[in-house]
Design a protein around this motif. Structure first.
Motif, PDB file in Angstrom:
ATOM      1  N   LEU A 206       0.828  -1.212   0.000  1.00 16.67           N
ATOM      2  CA  LEU A 206       0.000   0.000   0.000  1.00 16.67           C
ATOM      3  C   LEU A 206       0.863   1.262   0.000  1.00 16.67           C
ATOM      4  N   VAL A 207       1.948   1.221   0.772  1.00 19.05           N
ATOM      5  CA  VAL A 207       2.837   2.393   0.840  1.00 19.05           C
ATOM      6  C   VAL A 207       3.495   2.662  -0.506  1.00 19.05           C
ATOM      7  N   THR A 208       4.041   1.622  -1.121  1.00 18.61           N
ATOM      8  CA  THR A 208       4.749   1.832  -2.390  1.00 18.61           C
ATOM      9  C   THR A 208       3.805   2.237  -3.518  1.00 18.61           C
ATOM     10  N   VAL A 209       2.606   1.629  -3.538  1.00 16.89           N
ATOM     11  CA  VAL A 209       1.639   1.984  -4.583  1.00 16.89           C
ATOM     12  C   VAL A 209       1.068   3.369  -4.325  1.00 16.89           C
ATOM     13  N   GLY A 210       0.692   3.642  -3.061  1.00 12.68           N
ATOM     14  CA  GLY A 210       0.089   4.945  -2.736  1.00 12.68           C
ATOM     15  C   GLY A 210       1.050   6.100  -2.930  1.00 12.68           C
ATOM     16  N   ALA A 211       2.312   5.889  -2.586  1.00 10.94           N
ATOM     17  CA  ALA A 211       3.301   6.963  -2.710  1.00 10.94           C
ATOM     18  C   ALA A 211       4.036   6.918  -4.043  1.00 10.94           C
ATOM     19  N   ALA A 212       3.667   5.961  -4.897  1.00 11.05           N
ATOM     20  CA  ALA A 212       4.298   5.815  -6.216  1.00 11.05           C
ATOM     21  C   ALA A 212       5.815   5.692  -6.107  1.00 11.05           C
ATOM     22  N   ILE A 213       6.252   4.870  -5.164  1.00 11.98           N
ATOM     23  CA  ILE A 213       7.683   4.648  -4.974  1.00 11.98           C
ATOM     24  C   ILE A 213       8.167   3.617  -5.992  1.00 11.98           C
ATOM     25  N   ALA A 214       9.175   3.984  -6.760  1.00 12.70           N
ATOM     26  CA  ALA A 214       9.684   3.107  -7.817  1.00 12.70           C
ATOM     27  C   ALA A 214      10.706   2.137  -7.245  1.00 12.70           C
ATOM     28  N   VAL A 215      10.261   0.930  -6.990  1.00 12.76           N
ATOM     29  CA  VAL A 215      11.144  -0.134  -6.499  1.00 12.76           C
ATOM     30  C   VAL A 215      10.817  -1.414  -7.264  1.00 12.76           C
ATOM     31  N   PRO A 216      11.748  -2.387  -7.297  1.00  8.21           N
ATOM     32  CA  PRO A 216      11.459  -3.656  -7.985  1.00  8.21           C
ATOM     33  C   PRO A 216      10.235  -4.352  -7.383  1.00  8.21           C
ATOM     34  N   THR A 217       9.421  -4.933  -8.258  1.00  8.76           N
ATOM     35  CA  THR A 217       8.204  -5.619  -7.827  1.00  8.76           C
ATOM     36  C   THR A 217       8.214  -7.073  -8.295  1.00  8.76           C
ATOM     37  N   VAL A 218       7.229  -7.836  -7.840  1.00 12.90           N
ATOM     38  CA  VAL A 218       7.099  -9.229  -8.256  1.00 12.90           C
ATOM     39  C   VAL A 218       6.949  -9.322  -9.769  1.00 12.90           C
ATOM     40  N   GLY A 219       6.216  -8.369 -10.352  1.00  7.74           N
ATOM     41  CA  GLY A 219       6.003  -8.372 -11.802  1.00  7.74           C
ATOM     42  C   GLY A 219       7.288  -8.265 -12.592  1.00  7.74           C
ATOM     43  N   ASP A 220       8.329  -7.681 -12.000  1.00 11.54           N
ATOM     44  CA  ASP A 220       9.606  -7.567 -12.699  1.00 11.54           C
ATOM     45  C   ASP A 220      10.306  -8.912 -12.840  1.00 11.54           C
ATOM     46  N   LYS A 221       9.894  -9.897 -12.050  1.00  9.05           N
ATOM     47  CA  LYS A 221      10.508 -11.222 -12.104  1.00  9.05           C
ATOM     48  C   LYS A 221      10.056 -12.024 -13.326  1.00  9.05           C
ATOM     49  N   GLY A 222       8.880 -11.736 -13.823  1.00 11.99           N
ATOM     50  CA  GLY A 222       8.358 -12.479 -14.964  1.00 11.99           C
ATOM     51  C   GLY A 222       6.848 -12.417 -15.006  1.00 11.99           C
ATOM     52  N   ALA A 223       6.291 -12.759 -16.159  1.00 11.27           N
ATOM     53  CA  ALA A 223       4.840 -12.714 -16.332  1.00 11.27           C
ATOM     54  C   ALA A 223       4.178 -13.860 -15.578  1.00 11.27           C
ATOM     55  N   LEU A 224       3.050 -13.586 -14.965  1.00 16.68           N
ATOM     56  CA  LEU A 224       2.291 -14.604 -14.252  1.00 16.68           C
ATOM     57  C   LEU A 224       1.350 -15.316 -15.213  1.00 16.68           C
ATOM     58  N   PRO A 225       1.061 -16.600 -14.994  1.00 15.51           N
ATOM     59  CA  PRO A 225       0.145 -17.316 -15.897  1.00 15.51           C
ATOM     60  C   PRO A 225      -1.269 -16.758 -15.810  1.00 15.51           C
ATOM     61  N   SER A 226      -2.009 -16.863 -16.900  1.00 13.29           N
ATOM     62  CA  SER A 226      -3.378 -16.340 -16.951  1.00 13.29           C
ATOM     63  C   SER A 226      -4.421 -17.444 -16.987  1.00 13.29           C
ATOM     64  N   SER A 227      -3.993 -18.715 -16.958  1.00 19.07           N
ATOM     65  CA  SER A 227      -4.952 -19.822 -16.982  1.00 19.07           C
ATOM     66  C   SER A 227      -4.369 -21.010 -16.238  1.00 19.07           C
ATOM     67  N   LEU A 228      -5.233 -21.940 -15.875  1.00 22.66           N
ATOM     68  CA  LEU A 228      -4.796 -23.138 -15.161  1.00 22.66           C
ATOM     69  C   LEU A 228      -4.032 -24.077 -16.083  1.00 22.66           C
ATOM     70  N   PRO A 229      -3.127 -24.893 -15.525  1.00 27.41           N
ATOM     71  CA  PRO A 229      -2.409 -25.860 -16.371  1.00 27.41           C
ATOM     72  C   PRO A 229      -3.352 -26.976 -16.819  1.00 27.41           C
ATOM     73  N   VAL A 230      -3.054 -27.549 -17.967  1.00 29.52           N
ATOM     74  CA  VAL A 230      -3.864 -28.658 -18.491  1.00 29.52           C
ATOM     75  C   VAL A 230      -2.980 -29.894 -18.591  1.00 29.52           C
ATOM     76  N   PRO A 231      -3.536 -31.081 -18.313  1.00 20.25           N
ATOM     77  CA  PRO A 231      -2.714 -32.307 -18.343  1.00 20.25           C
ATOM     78  C   PRO A 231      -2.346 -32.701 -19.763  1.00 20.25           C
ATOM     79  N   GLY A 232      -1.247 -33.416 -19.889  1.00 17.64           N
ATOM     80  CA  GLY A 232      -0.808 -33.901 -21.199  1.00 17.64           C
ATOM     81  C   GLY A 232       0.446 -34.741 -21.050  1.00 17.64           C
ATOM     82  N   LEU A 233       0.818 -35.424 -22.114  1.00 12.96           N
ATOM     83  CA  LEU A 233       2.021 -36.256 -22.120  1.00 12.96           C
ATOM     84  C   LEU A 233       3.220 -35.436 -22.579  1.00 12.96           C
ATOM     85  N   PRO A 234       4.404 -35.744 -22.086  1.00 11.42           N
ATOM     86  CA  PRO A 234       5.600 -35.025 -22.535  1.00 11.42           C
ATOM     87  C   PRO A 234       5.860 -35.267 -24.025  1.00 11.42           C
ATOM     88  N   ASP A 235       6.329 -34.245 -24.699  1.00 16.84           N
ATOM     89  CA  ASP A 235       6.572 -34.320 -26.148  1.00 16.84           C
ATOM     90  C   ASP A 235       7.953 -34.924 -26.404  1.00 16.84           C
TER      91      ASP A 235
END
Length: 496
Positions: A187-216
């Protein structure tokens, strides 16, 4: 007992106690938040998309919550597993990595069913202490990159997070201090617009659940021979980390866990993870300490919810989670590292009283883990060192005392102690072959024969006396020692 009372006894704690329910739910949420950057980081180590690490953490936690043998322990994608399988991914591709994860799970189930967990009894306390301390050091070292070459605002945020986690529990424990710290700092960093590294900087988060399958991969013998060494290494490393972590949680909670079930549960979790395209994993010491020691969780619910919340946070609240400052999670992990370290083990008072060999074993374990970043290496080397120290110590307990007969016709040698390869090697030189009389009695009523080396040493003693025309009588053997001596005596000569 009435049927209703029996039914109440079968209910999990979290169904019958609202306080336990609250503790487990909030603990699961804290762990889920801490899992996000860790899973992404381990994915990078393995050379795979961050989604694979997050999927693995989800499926591992949920599956182990059901099939595992240690309640409240967290299993997810880990750095140790990532290091083992990274070369396979680089050389052969993702399909082979997924196949190796599934095979590793199968091997873990087999090893668990064969009773590999029973080997835990051979890990001494000094190795366990070194394991705990090295884990704490690794957890702290993993945070160092997040505290170097960063904006200055990161440091006061970390300090504020640590202060919240130290002082808030003195006021209230209704809500876990790590969760409060993460929320407030976000809340402090977002409210005060403090520019610091965030979780999003580590990589994109998935947008859907994993689906089962066999290895290729082609289902051929060549594929099996390619993935088998990596799968076997992953199975051993994963089991060792998981069983050691389970033992640590046993000690913290003063409860017993089913190590065989845990071994099999880890295997099932990796099989499920592989079929859902995850990178595999094992127990996580850092997140387990957050769950058990910091948040006070004690049931399977927290483990299950940690995985479930992880997917909900990624898929539903992805933008919010991406905005969490890394400083907040770094503060949590630094707190975990300090809480995990066994400070009593390095206190001057303890070190003065502890045998030097025990200290050496602990230091060897810590150094090996920290240098290699591989817990399995540290535990194995530490255990071998402990065995050498023990063998050296016990070897000096075998004593030989000569008692001459008054008439000079007989001498009795009384041997006391444990006879095995380390102590029996010096046994041959403890007799006066030239000066002894015609009859020599070796009294072993105060000794025990443990191995073939001891029988061979006794044979050598008899042969040396026989070469001088003297007879040897061995007496006082207990039943197991006599059985071993009768079975092996005369059969161990070189070239026999």
């Amino acid at each position: 007992m009435s049927p209703a009372a029996r039914l109440r006894g079968l209910k999990p704690d979290w169904l019958s106690d609202p306080k336990v329910w609250r503790t487990e739910v909030l603990a699961g949420l804290v762990v889920a938040l801490a899992l996000v950057p860790e899973a992404i980081s381990f994915s990078i180590i393995a050379g795979v998309d961050p989604a694979l690490g997050l999927f693995a953490s989800f499926t591992m936690a949920v599956t182990v919550a059901i099939f595992g043998g240690r309640r409240a322990m967290i299993s997810a994608a880990t750095g140790a597993v990532a290091l083992v399988i990274a070369p396979l991914n680089r050389e052969h591709g993702l399909g082979y990595l997924i196949a190796a994860v599934i095979l590793a799970g199968v091997l873990q189930v087999v090893l668990g069913a064969l009773g590999v967990a029973k080997l835990m009894r051979f890990i001494p306390r000094s190795v366990m202490v070194g394991f705990v301390n090295s884990l704490a050091i690794l957890v702290f070292m993993a945070q160092v990159p997040e505290m170097t070459d960063v904006p200055w605002a990161v440091y006061p945020l970390i300090a504020a997070g640590l202060a919240l986690m130290v002082f808030l529990p003195r006021i209230t424990t209704v809500i876990p201090a790590p969760l409060v710290s993460i929320v407030i700092l976000t809340l402090v960093t977002v409210g005060a617009a403090i520019a610091v590294p965030t979780v999003g900087d580590k990589g994109a988060l998935p947008s859907s659940l994993p689906v089962p399958g066999l290895p290729d991969v082609p289902f051929t013998l060549d594929t099996l021979t390619t993935i088998a060494p990596y799968a076997f290494a992953m199975a051993l490393v994963g089991l060792m980390e998981s069983l050691m972590t389970a033992k640590l949680v046993d000690d913290i909670t003063d409860t017993h866990s089913d190590k065989t079930r845990e071994s099999i549960g880890q295997g099932i979790a990796n099989i499920v993870t592989g079929f859902f395209g995850g990178m595999g994993g094992c127990a996580m010491i850092g997140q387990t300490m957050i769950n058990v020691k910091v948040s006070g969780a004690r049931t399977r619910l927290s483990t299950f919810l940690a995985g479930a919340f992880l997917m909900v946070l990624c898929i539903v609240f992805g933008p919010v989670v991406s905005g969490i400052p890394m400083a907040a999670l770094v503060a949590v992990m630094v707190m975990v590292s300090f809480a995990t370290f066994d400070w009593h083990s390095i206190a001057p008072k303890t070190l003065r009283r502890m045998p030097a060999g025990e200290i050496v074993v602990m230091l060897v374990t810590v150094v090996c883990v920290v240098v290699t970043h591989n817990l399995a290496v540290g535990v194995v080397v530490g255990s071998i060192t402990a065995m050498v120290v023990f063998a050296k110590r016990v070897a000096h307990l075998a004593e030989v005392t000569a008692v001459p007969d008054p008439d000079g016709s007989t001498v009795v040698y009384r041997v006391t102690g444990e006879l095995f390869f380390a102590s029996s090697n010096d046994l041959v030189g403890r007799f006066d072959y030239a000066g002894d009389p015609e009859t020599v009695v070796i009294d072993l009523s105060g000794a025990h024969i443990w191995d073939a080396s001891s029988v061979a040493a006794l044979d050598a003693i008899e042969n040396k006396y026989a070469q001088r025309g003297k007879t040897v009588e061995i007496t006082g053997l207990n039943t197991p020692s006599a059985a071993m001596h009768d079975r092996l005596s005369g059969e161990l000569a070189v070239g026999h």
